[in-house]
Motif scaffolding. Structure first.
Motif, PDB file in Angstrom:
ATOM      1  N   ALA A 180     -13.018   0.094  11.363  1.00 34.21           N
ATOM      2  CA  ALA A 180     -12.768  -0.199  10.004  1.00 34.21           C
ATOM      3  C   ALA A 180     -13.498  -2.023   9.129  1.00 34.21           C
ATOM      4  N   ALA A 181     -13.959  -1.775   8.222  1.00 31.93           N
ATOM      5  CA  ALA A 181     -14.491  -2.929   7.821  1.00 31.93           C
ATOM      6  C   ALA A 181     -13.737  -3.429   6.566  1.00 31.93           C
ATOM      7  N   MET A 182     -13.975  -5.559   6.482  1.00 25.34           N
ATOM      8  CA  MET A 182     -12.942  -5.850   5.512  1.00 25.34           C
ATOM      9  C   MET A 182     -13.182  -6.452   4.475  1.00 25.34           C
ATOM     10  N   TRP A 183     -13.277  -6.714   3.440  1.00 20.53           N
ATOM     11  CA  TRP A 183     -14.002  -7.484   2.499  1.00 20.53           C
ATOM     12  C   TRP A 183     -13.147  -8.249   0.998  1.00 20.53           C
ATOM     13  N   TRP A 184     -12.984  -9.599   1.279  1.00 20.37           N
ATOM     14  CA  TRP A 184     -12.018 -11.039   0.783  1.00 20.37           C
ATOM     15  C   TRP A 184     -13.627 -10.915  -0.356  1.00 20.37           C
ATOM     16  N   HIS A 185     -12.935 -11.642  -1.531  1.00 18.68           N
ATOM     17  CA  HIS A 185     -13.717 -12.147  -2.521  1.00 18.68           C
ATOM     18  C   HIS A 185     -13.066 -13.161  -2.177  1.00 18.68           C
ATOM     19  N   GLY A 186     -13.346 -14.191  -1.695  1.00 17.31           N
ATOM     20  CA  GLY A 186     -12.490 -15.780  -1.266  1.00 17.31           C
ATOM     21  C   GLY A 186     -12.674 -16.399   0.328  1.00 17.31           C
ATOM     22  N   SER A 187     -11.825 -17.287   0.290  1.00 19.03           N
ATOM     23  CA  SER A 187     -12.046 -17.929   1.467  1.00 19.03           C
ATOM     24  C   SER A 187     -11.047 -17.301   2.777  1.00 19.03           C
ATOM     25  N   LYS A 188     -10.915 -16.790   3.591  1.00 21.23           N
ATOM     26  CA  LYS A 188      -9.077 -16.635   3.930  1.00 21.23           C
ATOM     27  C   LYS A 188      -9.658 -17.797   5.875  1.00 21.23           C
ATOM     28  N   SER A 189      -8.354 -17.738   6.080  1.00 24.90           N
ATOM     29  CA  SER A 189      -8.075 -19.116   6.912  1.00 24.90           C
ATOM     30  C   SER A 189      -7.793 -18.856   8.148  1.00 24.90           C
ATOM     31  N   ASP A 190      -8.023 -19.766   8.982  1.00 30.24           N
ATOM     32  CA  ASP A 190      -7.830 -19.195  10.562  1.00 30.24           C
ATOM     33  C   ASP A 190      -6.696 -18.872  10.819  1.00 30.24           C
ATOM     34  N   ALA A 191      -5.998 -19.377  10.723  1.00 35.06           N
ATOM     35  CA  ALA A 191      -4.019 -18.528  10.548  1.00 35.06           C
ATOM     36  C   ALA A 191      -4.309 -16.985   9.638  1.00 35.06           C
ATOM     37  N   ASP A 192      -5.052 -16.716   8.660  1.00 33.59           N
ATOM     38  CA  ASP A 192      -4.901 -14.894   8.341  1.00 33.59           C
ATOM     39  C   ASP A 192      -5.614 -14.008   9.114  1.00 33.59           C
ATOM     40  N   ILE A 193      -6.986 -14.827   9.548  1.00 34.78           N
ATOM     41  CA  ILE A 193      -7.995 -14.078  10.814  1.00 34.78           C
ATOM     42  C   ILE A 193      -6.609 -14.168  12.174  1.00 34.78           C
ATOM     43  N   SER A 194      -6.636 -15.023  12.986  1.00 33.56           N
ATOM     44  CA  SER A 194      -5.938 -14.815  14.141  1.00 33.56           C
ATOM     45  C   SER A 194      -4.693 -13.908  13.846  1.00 33.56           C
ATOM     46  N   ALA A 195      -3.825 -14.006  13.185  1.00 32.78           N
ATOM     47  CA  ALA A 195      -2.806 -13.190  13.127  1.00 32.78           C
ATOM     48  C   ALA A 195      -3.238 -11.391  12.794  1.00 32.78           C
ATOM     49  N   ILE A 196      -4.412 -11.296  11.850  1.00 32.44           N
ATOM     50  CA  ILE A 196      -4.925  -9.301  12.315  1.00 32.44           C
ATOM     51  C   ILE A 196      -5.242  -9.615  13.638  1.00 32.44           C
ATOM     52  N   TYR A 197      -6.098 -10.347  14.489  1.00 39.46           N
ATOM     53  CA  TYR A 197      -6.782  -9.895  15.664  1.00 39.46           C
ATOM     54  C   TYR A 197      -5.372  -9.962  16.735  1.00 39.46           C
ATOM     55  N   ASN A 198      -4.301 -11.209  16.548  1.00 40.86           N
ATOM     56  CA  ASN A 198      -3.600 -11.601  17.585  1.00 40.86           C
ATOM     57  C   ASN A 198      -2.452  -9.778  17.101  1.00 40.86           C
ATOM     58  N   SER A 199      -2.243  -9.201  16.226  1.00 42.98           N
ATOM     59  CA  SER A 199      -0.570  -8.903  16.083  1.00 42.98           C
ATOM     60  C   SER A 199      -1.064  -7.339  17.418  1.00 42.98           C
ATOM     61  N   GLY A 200      -2.268  -7.246  17.358  1.00 41.92           N
ATOM     62  CA  GLY A 200      -1.581  -6.018  18.300  1.00 41.92           C
ATOM     63  C   GLY A 200      -1.801  -4.474  17.575  1.00 41.92           C
ATOM     64  N   ASP A 201      -1.853  -4.659  16.368  1.00 43.02           N
ATOM     65  CA  ASP A 201      -1.677  -3.506  15.712  1.00 43.02           C
ATOM     66  C   ASP A 201      -1.591  -3.943  14.510  1.00 43.02           C
ATOM     67  N   PRO A 202      -3.381  -4.122  14.057  1.00 41.70           N
ATOM     68  CA  PRO A 202      -4.184  -4.525  12.887  1.00 41.70           C
ATOM     69  C   PRO A 202      -3.460  -3.730  11.601  1.00 41.70           C
ATOM     70  N   TRP A 203      -3.567  -2.703  11.702  1.00 40.96           N
ATOM     71  CA  TRP A 203      -2.912  -1.480  10.742  1.00 40.96           C
ATOM     72  C   TRP A 203      -1.725  -1.959  10.201  1.00 40.96           C
ATOM     73  N   ALA A 204      -0.802  -2.464  10.717  1.00 37.65           N
ATOM     74  CA  ALA A 204       0.520  -3.259  10.023  1.00 37.65           C
ATOM     75  C   ALA A 204       0.539  -5.060   9.789  1.00 37.65           C
ATOM     76  N   GLN A 205      -0.895  -5.676  10.259  1.00 38.13           N
ATOM     77  CA  GLN A 205      -0.943  -6.426   9.419  1.00 38.13           C
ATOM     78  C   GLN A 205      -1.048  -6.297   7.580  1.00 38.13           C
ATOM     79  N   LEU A 206      -2.067  -5.095   7.815  1.00 43.20           N
ATOM     80  CA  LEU A 206      -3.064  -4.649   6.369  1.00 43.20           C
ATOM     81  C   LEU A 206      -1.900  -4.464   5.387  1.00 43.20           C
TER      82      LEU A 206
END
Length: 257
Positions: A209-235
């Motif tokens: 999968a590929a993701m593109w944000w027009h803006g800055s994402k925080s450490d919390a945004d990125i770590s939440a997607i990764y650490n969820s165990g299920d990025p699809w549910a995060q998105l």
């Protein structure tokens, strides 16, 4: 990362500020287009290659289907873009293999110039790297870490003045260098190789999968997607017998993958 299959039916939760403006799930399974399923419409990616029709759809035991880029075929997928400004953030879920040459997985490019870009670059020494370049005097790069042997979540965040990166949910690290006018010059978003006036450094590995944000994402945004165990549910909003609406970070964090 991403220990679960992709959902059969999916739409992004447009009310969640951390969700990507452009999201390419790479779950079509056929055809030569990657559909943008993000919060902002447009910029579907079209396949291309020097040999053949472009990257291959392949089965994956975890994610059902992923897109495989072949170096020998010089595969890529890209869209013409315009009007960019400020910070741009690009994330990939990918599983690179050993190689002998530098291979660019994704980035933003100026296709009127030989080397003007912001890129995610898998190096010949099997380390992840990021780089941005405006001209011979305005360039920067940094090594971001080594592959785990599984699916990794690799993120580039860059602007005219910064080059940041995150690997597998880590806090962003930063290099600072001026590249005046870089973002405004970007006119291609591409996956699978360098999409400048002289395409090169083609990727040779699968991308989930590929993701593109027009803006800055925080450490919390990125770590939440990764650490969820299920990025699809995060998105997004996953439709089934009872669709689940994703909240601020999409639901429970279920541990590192």
């Amino acid at each position: 990362m991403a220990a679960t299959a992709k959902p059969a039916v999916y739409s992004v939760n447009t009310s969640a500020t951390h969700n990507p403006d452009r999201l390419y799930m790479m779950d079509e399974g056929s055809g030569t287009t990657l559909v943008n399923k993000g919060k902002t419409a447009g910029y579907d990616l079209t396949f291309g290659a020097t040999t053949g029709a472009g990257p291959d759809w392949i089965a994956d035991g975890t994610h059902t289907v992923v897109l495989d880029f072949i170096l020998a075929n010089e595969d890529y997928a890209e869209a013409t873009v315009s009007g960019l400004s400020g910070v741009q953030t690009i994330g990939l879920i990918t599983k690179p293999t050993a190689g002998t040459v530098s291979r660019i997985a994704a980035g933003l490019f100026d296709n009127t110039q030989l080397d003007r870009y912001g890129i995610l670059d898998w190096k010949a020494d099997e380390t992840y790297s990021v780089a941005s370049r405006f001209d011979d005097t305005q360039s920067n790069s940094a090594t971001t870490g080594s592959a785990t042997g599984g699916w990794d979540f690799w993120v580039l965040r860059f602007s005219d003045t910064t080059l940041d990166w995150s690997l597998n949910g880590s806090a962003f690290a930063t290099n600072v260098v001026a590249r005046t006018g870089l973002i405004a010059a970007m006119n291609r978003f591409g996956i699978g190789g360098k999409r400048t006036s002289s395409p090169a450094n083609f990727y040779d590995d699968p991308i989930c999968a590929a993701m593109w944000w027009h803006g800055s994402k925080s450490d919390a945004d990125i770590s939440a997607i990764y650490n969820s165990g299920d990025p699809w549910a995060q998105l997004g909003v996953i439709a089934g017998s009872a669709p689940k609406l994703v909240g601020k970070f999409g639901g429970k964090l279920r541990g590192k993958i």
